[in-house]
Design an enzyme around this catalytic site. Structure first.
Site, PDB file in Angstrom:
ATOM      1  CG  ASP A 161      -4.125   2.178   5.120  1.00  0.00           C
ATOM      2  OD1 ASP A 161      -3.993   2.942   4.145  1.00  0.00           O
ATOM      3  OD2 ASP A 161      -4.667   2.528   6.192  1.00  0.00           O
ATOM      4  CG  ASP A 183      -5.400  -0.216  -1.370  1.00  0.00           C
ATOM      5  OD1 ASP A 183      -4.442   0.216  -2.053  1.00  0.00           O
ATOM      6  OD2 ASP A 183      -5.650   0.215  -0.234  1.00  0.00           O
ATOM      7  CD  GLU A 197      -1.547   2.433  -3.369  1.00  0.00           C
ATOM      8  OE1 GLU A 197      -1.187   1.242  -3.240  1.00  0.00           O
ATOM      9  OE2 GLU A 197      -2.469   2.930  -2.705  1.00  0.00           O
ATOM     10  CG  HIS A 229      -9.560   2.189   3.801  1.00  0.00           C
ATOM     11  ND1 HIS A 229      -8.585   2.337   4.770  1.00  0.00           N
ATOM     12  CD2 HIS A 229      -9.133   2.907   2.731  1.00  0.00           C
ATOM     13  CE1 HIS A 229      -7.621   3.122   4.305  1.00  0.00           C
ATOM     14  NE2 HIS A 229      -7.929   3.470   3.075  1.00  0.00           N
ATOM     15  CG  ASP A 279      -2.192   0.852   0.989  1.00  0.00           C
ATOM     16  OD1 ASP A 279      -2.376   1.391  -0.126  1.00  0.00           O
ATOM     17  OD2 ASP A 279      -2.990   0.983   1.928  1.00  0.00           O
ATOM     18  N   GLY A 280       0.298   2.319  -0.469  1.00  0.00           N
ATOM     19  CA  GLY A 280       0.952   3.613  -0.463  1.00  0.00           C
ATOM     20  C   GLY A 280       0.047   4.635   0.190  1.00  0.00           C
TER      21      GLY A 280
END
Length: 163
Positions: free
Chosen positions: A141, A75, A52, A131, A14-15
């Protein structure tokens, strides 16, 4: 990719970016049967898309020498579709997108492409909704947000393997 393969490594990536552009971070959680490795890092001025992509690149770098299959879970549809659908076309068109404009973040896409081509084992990609309760995504995240605040580094934890 066989999700029941005991040798499978799963990398949640994740970023995060505070402002876009702004300070950013990447987070990676790589899980295997025997251990989990977590990492995060910081960039002082970047974008969410770059973070990302950087997270996926960091996962590939960390697992580059192993022949074990790797599933990258993200994501980011930008990263997942870029790696699985758009990359070959961009290269064939001289790094131009569908609108005949230069591909954004070409430097990172070229690095990702080189890592994919040089990796000892196969790579698969999976998109998950952010999320939404996916524990690996939530952990990545959290790490990315820590990175955006300036944290960096890798740590390993051993898992108890059921006999």
């Amino acid at each position: 990719m066989n999700l029941d393969d005991p040798n499978l490594l799963i990398a949640h990536t994740d970023g995060a970016c505070s402002g876009n552009p702004g300070p950013g971070g990447w987070g990676v959680v790589i899980s295997g049967r025997e251990k989990t490795v977590q990492g995060c890092g910081h960039e002082p001025a970047t974008t969410n898309q770059r973070m990302e992509l950087t997270a996926a690149i960091k996962a590939l770098r960390k697992t580059q020498r192993t022949p074990r299959p790797l599933l990258i879970v993200t994501d980011s549809e930008y990263v997942q579709k870029g790696a699985t659908e758009w990359l070959a076309g961009w290269k064939a068109k001289g790094w131009k997108n569908a609108h005949k404009k230069p591909v954004a973040n070409r430097d990172l896409w070229e690095e990702l492409d080189a890592l994919l081509n040089d990796r000892a084992g196969p790579v698969g990609w999976q998109w998950v909704k952010g999320h939404s309760g996916d524990l690996g995504n939530e952990e990545a995240d959290w790490l990315a947000r820590q990175g955006a605040e300036g944290a960096s580094g890798w740590r390993e934890r051993r898992e108890e393997v059921a006999a």
